[in-house]
Design an enzyme around this catalytic site. Structure first.
Site, short mmCIF file in Angstrom:
data_model
loop_
_atom_site.label_atom_id
_atom_site.label_comp_id
_atom_site.label_asym_id
_atom_site.label_seq_id
_atom_site.Cartn_x
_atom_site.Cartn_y
_atom_site.Cartn_z
CG ASP A 1 -2.01 1.03 1.55
OD1 ASP A 1 -2.61 1.49 -0.10
OD2 ASP A 1 -2.02 1.23 2.31
CG ASN B 1 -7.71 -2.02 -6.26
OD1 ASN B 1 -7.13 -2.79 -5.42
ND2 ASN B 1 -7.87 -0.82 -5.12
C1 FPP Z 1 -1.67 -0.01 -3.25
O1 FPP Z 1 -1.36 1.81 -3.69
C2 FPP Z 1 -1.53 -0.49 -4.45
C3 FPP Z 1 -2.28 -1.25 -5.20
C4 FPP Z 1 -3.81 -1.45 -5.52
C5 FPP Z 1 -1.56 -1.75 -6.93
C6 FPP Z 1 -0.14 -2.86 -6.09
C7 FPP Z 1 0.23 -2.76 -7.68
C8 FPP Z 1 1.95 -2.79 -7.43
C9 FPP Z 1 3.09 -2.54 -6.69
C10 FPP Z 1 2.95 -2.90 -8.90
C11 FPP Z 1 3.10 -4.02 -10.01
C12 FPP Z 1 2.48 -5.20 -9.06
C13 FPP Z 1 2.71 -6.23 -9.89
C14 FPP Z 1 2.54 -7.76 -8.85
C15 FPP Z 1 3.88 -6.10 -10.16
P1 FPP Z 1 -2.50 2.80 -3.63
O2 FPP Z 1 -2.80 2.77 -4.80
O3 FPP Z 1 -3.99 2.14 -3.28
O4 FPP Z 1 -1.58 3.67 -2.75
P2 FPP Z 1 -2.51 4.57 -1.83
O5 FPP Z 1 -2.85 3.91 -1.09
O6 FPP Z 1 -1.36 5.73 -1.64
O7 FPP Z 1 -3.43 5.51 -2.92
#
Ligand code: FPP
Length: 258
Positions: free
Chosen positions: A33, A81
């Site tokens: 996250d 998501n």
């Molecule tokens: C949460 O951060 C992250 C995600 C929903 C996506 C995770 C994806 C990756 C790490 C990139 C690629 C993954 C793989 C497995 C190749 P957020 O967007 O909710 O952050 P925030 O809470 O700060 O808004």
């Protein structure tokens, strides 16, 4: 003070060598996250955070493989998501395809087998095709099982299991009194995974967000105030040291354990 705790407190740059290899978690699950906030802090678009999160994924997978952790599960995209702006979802899906193409070599080099959990049939065709290909090209690897939770939601997972069991009861394949934890487990997306030992969430948020609810019943939880793109081996080691310093009683007393 316990020797592990002393290491966490006094040595901020921990390395894999600091860990007790006889007390490693068998299944680590991670809620990656903070990508969006990491990007926002730098005045960039959210996707910039996801792109930089890929490095953290790469390094974490390699570190866990080096430690010979048998199971690593990453929460990459939840059922919730899908509600994000279309642009972000589309870019995340493109990123996933690129990462899978690029990381196949890393997976084979480290003897890692790729698996998925979730409603992967709802993913775009290109993602689905790439996943199928990488899973098939790594299926003979005998080291760590890396599971990507994609279009995954734990309530959805449990609901689907209940529906499948209900159909079997209706068709007299199972009788209600024979429904035990093993039967439920075999109907979950994550039926091939053992219970989670250590659940890590980055970004400072302290919640589970519908991730592996069944499998974390006795997991040790570790919340770290670092955004996912900044998560490095040092942080992983700190999480495992913290895990190694805890007494897991599974409902028993300390005296019974000793
Ligand atoms: C949460 O951060 C992250 C995600 C929903 C996506 C995770 C994806 C990756 C790490 C990139 C690629 C993954 C793989 C497995 C190749 P957020 O967007 O909710 O952050 P925030 O809470 O700060 O808004």
């Amino acid at each position: 003070m316990d020797v592990n705790l002393a290491r966490i407190v006094f040595n901020k740059m921990n390395t894999l060598e600091d860990l007790d290899k006889n007390k490693l978690p068998q299944h680590i699950a991670i809620i990656m996250d903070g990508n969006g906030r990491w990007a926002k802090q730098r005045g960039k678009l959210r996707i910039f955070g996801h792109e930089n999160g890929v490095d953290a994924v790469h390094q974490t997978v390699e570190s866990c493989a080096k430690l010979q952790i048998p199971f690593l599960t990453l929460y990459a995209f939840s059922t919730e998501n899908w509600k994000r702006p279309k642009n972000e979802v589309d870019t995340l899906m493109r990123l996933l395809v690129n990462v899978l193409k690029k990381e196949l070599k890393t997976l084979n080099k480290n003897n890692i087998r790729l698996k998925t959990i979730g409603k992967t049939d709802t993913l775009p065709k290109k993602v689905h095709k790439e996943l199928t290909e990488v899973m098939s090209k790594t299926e003979n690897n005998s080291g760590m099982i890396l599971t990507l939770a994609l279009s995954y939601g734990s309530r959805e997972e449990i609901k689907t299991a209940v529906q499948e069991i209900a159909v079997k009861v209706k068709n007299n394949i199972i009788s209600p009194e024979n429904i035990d934890e093993t039967v439920i487990n075999t109907h979950l997306y994550a039926h091939f995974l053992p219970d989670v030992d250590l659940l890590i969430r980055t970004s400072g948020e302290c919640r589970i967000s519908n991730f592996l609810l069944w499998q974390i019943a006795y997991a040790e939880l570790y919340f770290i105030d670092v955004f996912w793109p900044d998560f490095r081996e040092n942080h992983l080691v700190q999480a495992i040291l913290s895990y190694q310093n805890r007494e897991r009683r599974f409902g028993k007393t300390s005296e019974q354990l000793n």
